[in-house]
Structures are given as C-alpha cells and as structure tokens.
Scaffold this motif. Sequence first.
Motif, PDB file in Angstrom:
ATOM      1  N   ALA A  55       0.936  -1.268  -0.082  1.00  0.00           N
ATOM      2  CA  ALA A  55       0.056  -0.150  -0.052  1.00  0.00           C
ATOM      3  C   ALA A  55       0.772   1.044  -0.114  1.00  0.00           C
ATOM      4  CB  ALA A  55      -0.826   0.004   1.265  1.00  0.00           C
ATOM      5  N   HIS A  56       2.015   1.167   0.810  1.00  0.00           N
ATOM      6  CA  HIS A  56       2.858   2.458   0.721  1.00  0.00           C
ATOM      7  C   HIS A  56       3.639   2.609  -0.678  1.00  0.00           C
ATOM      8  CE1 HIS A  56       5.872   5.261   2.514  1.00  0.00           C
ATOM      9  NE2 HIS A  56       6.634   4.745   1.532  1.00  0.00           N
ATOM     10  N   LEU A  57       3.926   1.549  -1.227  1.00  0.00           N
ATOM     11  CA  LEU A  57       4.295   1.745  -2.806  1.00  0.00           C
ATOM     12  C   LEU A  57       3.397   2.211  -3.470  1.00  0.00           C
ATOM     13  CD1 LEU A  57       6.552  -1.680  -3.272  1.00  0.00           C
ATOM     14  CD2 LEU A  57       7.345   0.713  -2.517  1.00  0.00           C
ATOM     15  N   PRO A  91       6.653   6.593  -7.914  1.00  0.00           N
ATOM     16  CA  PRO A  91       6.746   7.857  -8.849  1.00  0.00           C
ATOM     17  C   PRO A  91       6.326   7.559 -10.112  1.00  0.00           C
ATOM     18  CG  PRO A  91       9.029   7.065  -8.388  1.00  0.00           C
ATOM     19  CD  PRO A  91       8.161   6.208  -7.656  1.00  0.00           C
ATOM     20  N   ASP A  92       6.298   6.355 -10.439  1.00  0.00           N
ATOM     21  CA  ASP A  92       5.801   5.878 -12.103  1.00  0.00           C
ATOM     22  C   ASP A  92       4.888   4.896 -12.042  1.00  0.00           C
ATOM     23  OD1 ASP A  92       7.084   3.711 -10.925  1.00  0.00           O
ATOM     24  OD2 ASP A  92       8.658   3.626 -12.348  1.00  0.00           O
ATOM     25  N   GLU A  93       4.088   4.682 -13.176  1.00  0.00           N
ATOM     26  CA  GLU A  93       2.851   3.907 -13.338  1.00  0.00           C
ATOM     27  C   GLU A  93       3.361   2.501 -13.286  1.00  0.00           C
ATOM     28  OE1 GLU A  93      -0.973   2.899 -13.973  1.00  0.00           O
ATOM     29  OE2 GLU A  93      -0.233   4.960 -13.487  1.00  0.00           O
ATOM     30  N   PRO A  94       4.509   1.955 -13.767  1.00  0.00           N
ATOM     31  CA  PRO A  94       4.655   0.546 -13.735  1.00  0.00           C
ATOM     32  C   PRO A  94       4.847   0.140 -12.351  1.00  0.00           C
ATOM     33  CG  PRO A  94       5.954   1.569 -15.763  1.00  0.00           C
ATOM     34  CD  PRO A  94       5.224   2.855 -14.866  1.00  0.00           C
ATOM     35  N   ALA A 102       2.882  -2.619  -7.594  1.00  0.00           N
ATOM     36  CA  ALA A 102       2.537  -2.749  -6.234  1.00  0.00           C
ATOM     37  C   ALA A 102       0.994  -3.019  -5.985  1.00  0.00           C
ATOM     38  CB  ALA A 102       2.579  -1.441  -5.674  1.00  0.00           C
ATOM     39  N   ALA A 103       0.232  -2.727  -6.910  1.00  0.00           N
ATOM     40  CA  ALA A 103      -1.352  -3.002  -6.998  1.00  0.00           C
ATOM     41  C   ALA A 103      -1.576  -4.708  -7.101  1.00  0.00           C
ATOM     42  CB  ALA A 103      -2.035  -2.289  -8.036  1.00  0.00           C
ATOM     43  N   GLN A 104      -0.763  -5.179  -8.081  1.00  0.00           N
ATOM     44  CA  GLN A 104      -0.885  -6.571  -8.293  1.00  0.00           C
ATOM     45  C   GLN A 104      -0.405  -7.358  -7.015  1.00  0.00           C
ATOM     46  OE1 GLN A 104       1.285  -8.098 -11.621  1.00  0.00           O
ATOM     47  NE2 GLN A 104       0.513 -10.290 -11.537  1.00  0.00           N
ATOM     48  N   ALA A 105       0.561  -6.914  -6.494  1.00  0.00           N
ATOM     49  CA  ALA A 105       1.137  -7.631  -5.182  1.00  0.00           C
ATOM     50  C   ALA A 105       0.170  -7.504  -4.253  1.00  0.00           C
ATOM     51  CB  ALA A 105       2.731  -6.919  -5.028  1.00  0.00           C
ATOM     52  N   LEU A 106      -0.358  -6.268  -4.111  1.00  0.00           N
ATOM     53  CA  LEU A 106      -1.315  -5.937  -2.859  1.00  0.00           C
ATOM     54  C   LEU A 106      -2.426  -6.842  -3.162  1.00  0.00           C
ATOM     55  CD1 LEU A 106      -2.135  -4.117  -0.542  1.00  0.00           C
ATOM     56  CD2 LEU A 106      -3.272  -2.580  -2.292  1.00  0.00           C
ATOM     57  N   GLN A 107      -2.878  -7.106  -4.419  1.00  0.00           N
ATOM     58  CA  GLN A 107      -4.046  -7.935  -4.396  1.00  0.00           C
ATOM     59  C   GLN A 107      -3.690  -9.512  -4.197  1.00  0.00           C
ATOM     60  OE1 GLN A 107      -5.412  -7.998  -8.553  1.00  0.00           O
ATOM     61  NE2 GLN A 107      -7.255  -9.073  -8.258  1.00  0.00           N
ATOM     62  N   GLN A 108      -2.830  -9.792  -4.636  1.00  0.00           N
ATOM     63  CA  GLN A 108      -2.002 -11.256  -4.135  1.00  0.00           C
ATOM     64  C   GLN A 108      -1.899 -11.533  -2.700  1.00  0.00           C
ATOM     65  OE1 GLN A 108       1.539 -11.789  -6.170  1.00  0.00           O
ATOM     66  NE2 GLN A 108       0.711 -12.148  -8.301  1.00  0.00           N
TER      67      GLN A 108
END
Length: 450
Positions: free
Chosen positions: A254-256, A261-264, A269-275
């Motif tokens: 969530a912090h990341l 600073p960039d979209e990738p 981070a969003a993918q890892a958060l979902q996992q």
Amino acid sequence: MRRSLATRLVGTLLLAFALISLLILFQNFWSLRQQQSGQSQAAQLGGLLAQTLAELDDETSARKALQGFMGEYARLRGEMNAAVGPVSVQLLRADGQAVFHSGPQQADPAWPAGLSRQVQDGRALMVYIATGPRWTLQVLEPLPGDALLLRWLLEQIGPSLLMALPLLALPIWLAVRSGLRPLRDFTARVGALDTRRDLQALDLDLRYAELQPLARVMDELLARLRERLAHERAFVHDAAHELRTPLAALGAQAHLLLHSPDEPGRRAAAQALQQDLQRTAHLSQQLLDLAALDPAQGDAAAESLELTELCGLVLRQAYPQARQRGVQLSLEGPDQLRWQGDRRALHSLLQNLVDNALRYGARAVELQLHDAPTGPLLAVRDDGPGIAAEHQALMFERFWRGSQCEEPGTGLGLAIVRQAAERLGAGLRCGPGLQGRGIGFELSLPQRRL
C-alpha cells in the motif's frame, strides 16, 4: 429438598437393621411354634399327675391332691403372666364317672390317648390323656394364637431391639460422615480451582479404593484441559504470526502504491497488494473453518447429500486455479450416491484436499468415490511430489509446512481436513497417489441410512 447421599446410606443401613429385627422375630416365632409341638406343658404336667395318682386308691385323696396341685400351678402361671387361659385337668374313674374337673375345657371322648393337638370351639389345644386301671387323666393346655405369640415376642425382644437402635445408629452415622469427608474435601478442592491459571493435578489421596478412581479421572481431565489450553495458546500465537506477515506485506505494498513515482511501479504494487489480500482472505477463511469445525461448537444437523454432485461442485470450484496451473482434474465414481451427514464439514474437507494438491506441484488430481458395505469411500489422489513418510505424522498439525516447500500457504489445509474428518466420524488415512507418484488421502464415511 436436595437428596443426601449420607442420609440415603444411613437410611439403608437402618432399613437393614429393621429387616434383621424382623428376621429375629420370625425365627423366634417359628422356634416357639416348634416348641409347642415338641415340649408341651400338658405332657409334662400330665406325666407328673399320673405318677401321683397311681399311688392313690380313693377318690377323696385323689381329688384333694389335684385341688392342691392345680391351685399352686394356677398361682405360678399367674405370676408368669400366662395370658392364654388356664390349663384344664379332668379325672375320671374307670367307669367314666367324673371325680375332678378344673378349667373351662373338657376333653372329647373321641380324642385318642397320649399327646395330640386338637381344636375345640375354634381354639387350639394340646391334649394329654393317660388311662390306667383306676383313673383316666385328661390335661388340656390352651395354645396361644399367632397374634398373642407375636405380642409376647415383642414384649420380650422389642425393648432390647429399641435399646440397640441408637447404639447402632450413632456409629453408622459417624462412619458414613467420616467416610464421606474425603469426598467433601475433594469437592472443596475442585470448587477452589481457578481454571484460568491453576490446572495442575490435584494429587489427592482419597483413602478409599472406591473414591480413588474419581481423583484419577479428575487429574486426567485437568491434564486434557492443560493440553487443550496449551494447544489453543499455540494456535493463537501461530495465527497472529501468520497474519502479521501478510499484513506487513499489505502495508508495504500500500505504501508503494501511494508513493511510487511511476505507473509501472504502481501497477506492480497493486498486483502484489491483490495477491497479499487473497492470501490474507484465504488464511482468514481457513481460521474461520477451523473455528466452525471445533468439537466445542456441537454437531451440525445431518442432511441428505448427493455425494457425486458434491464432488463435482468441489472440482468446478477448483477448476479456475487448476486451469491456471495446468492441472488436470477428474472424477471417478457412480452417477449417484446418497449419504446423510454434515455438508459443510465434508465440503471443507474435499476442498482443502484438492486445494493442497493444486498448490504443491501436482499435474493431475483425481477425486474417487465408491460405495462400500461399511459406508461410502472417498479418495483424493495426485501425482505431485508427495509427503515423505517421516513427515506424515506431522502433516495434520496446524501451521506445519514441509521444509522444502516454496509455495506460499498457511499450513492449515490438512489440519482442517483432520478436524472435519473427526466431525464427520470418518476414518482418514494416507494411501498411494497416481501413477506411482504423489499421495492419496482416503476417507471412509460411516454408514448412515436415509
């Protein structure tokens, strides 16, 4: 009013005393009845009078002798409180003429000589008749009835029994009270236990062999409680540890996501958060399943199940994960097989077995269903790496995972399987896998009629 064990014991012993007293009365009553037949006063008195009369020739002397003797005999019977009536004596000459008569009864001429028991006017008599050349002597002794005999026995034995009652009741009460004291001490000790902290063995010496099993069973119960509390504390500790790891990862992702600073970077981070969210949700669901399957929750109501349909449902739910991992799923069994039991427990058991096989390297998973005389048989087999024989004793423990396992997981799947099997009353054992590889888990359900 609460029932008292001490009162019951004392009452039982006093009842035994009353029965013994009745037995004593009956024995004495029977003995007196026997004595009436074997030791008759009529025979003794008649024999003594016959010897006296044999030496007398005239009626006057015989009459005076009988009058004097019977007067003294009546006085003695009065002193002895004989309540059955006077003894009748009658003296007849050889021609049948009466010389002397004493008492209300008279002998029947048809009665035989010697000693006999007769009934006259509804009363029992012991009759002694002696015949000689000059005289015929008749002695009639009235026999006491049953009521009179019992009353006399009560007057003779009753006071002794009443005196013995308090002398017996006091030792009985003291013995019962002393004998139950260890039980009262045991109750007080158990009542004083603080089950939140103090579950050590009582180690009480209850002195009596009948009470020692009670102390032993209580110590065994406390040992099981200690073991269960230790197990629950370890479970809470392990659950907190397992939850802390994904929660920390969630916080980091969530912090990341917020500060990348960039979209990738944000997408990663969003993918890892979902996992991590899926992993946390899976762990939470398994913890809820364990809580729901706990024996303390009580047995769920049994319902009619179609086992083939339930197995198909489990495989359909696992299909997306199997497709993603390239695992082949199959079901072998009859078209229909009905059974009655806990749907949630059986569904959870099969789901975790299939999920375990998918997670740990299997390329094929087969769910087998058979109908047997002892009950339905279920098996989940795979061709994965399997579980080493030395680890199979540990694999059902909560949070246990093999040291070579790199797949993320919670280590709760097989613990849920074991607890669900216990709830179903089913037998669970390890068996062969597929094509000489992997492992199989075989479940034998109890036979239940629909």
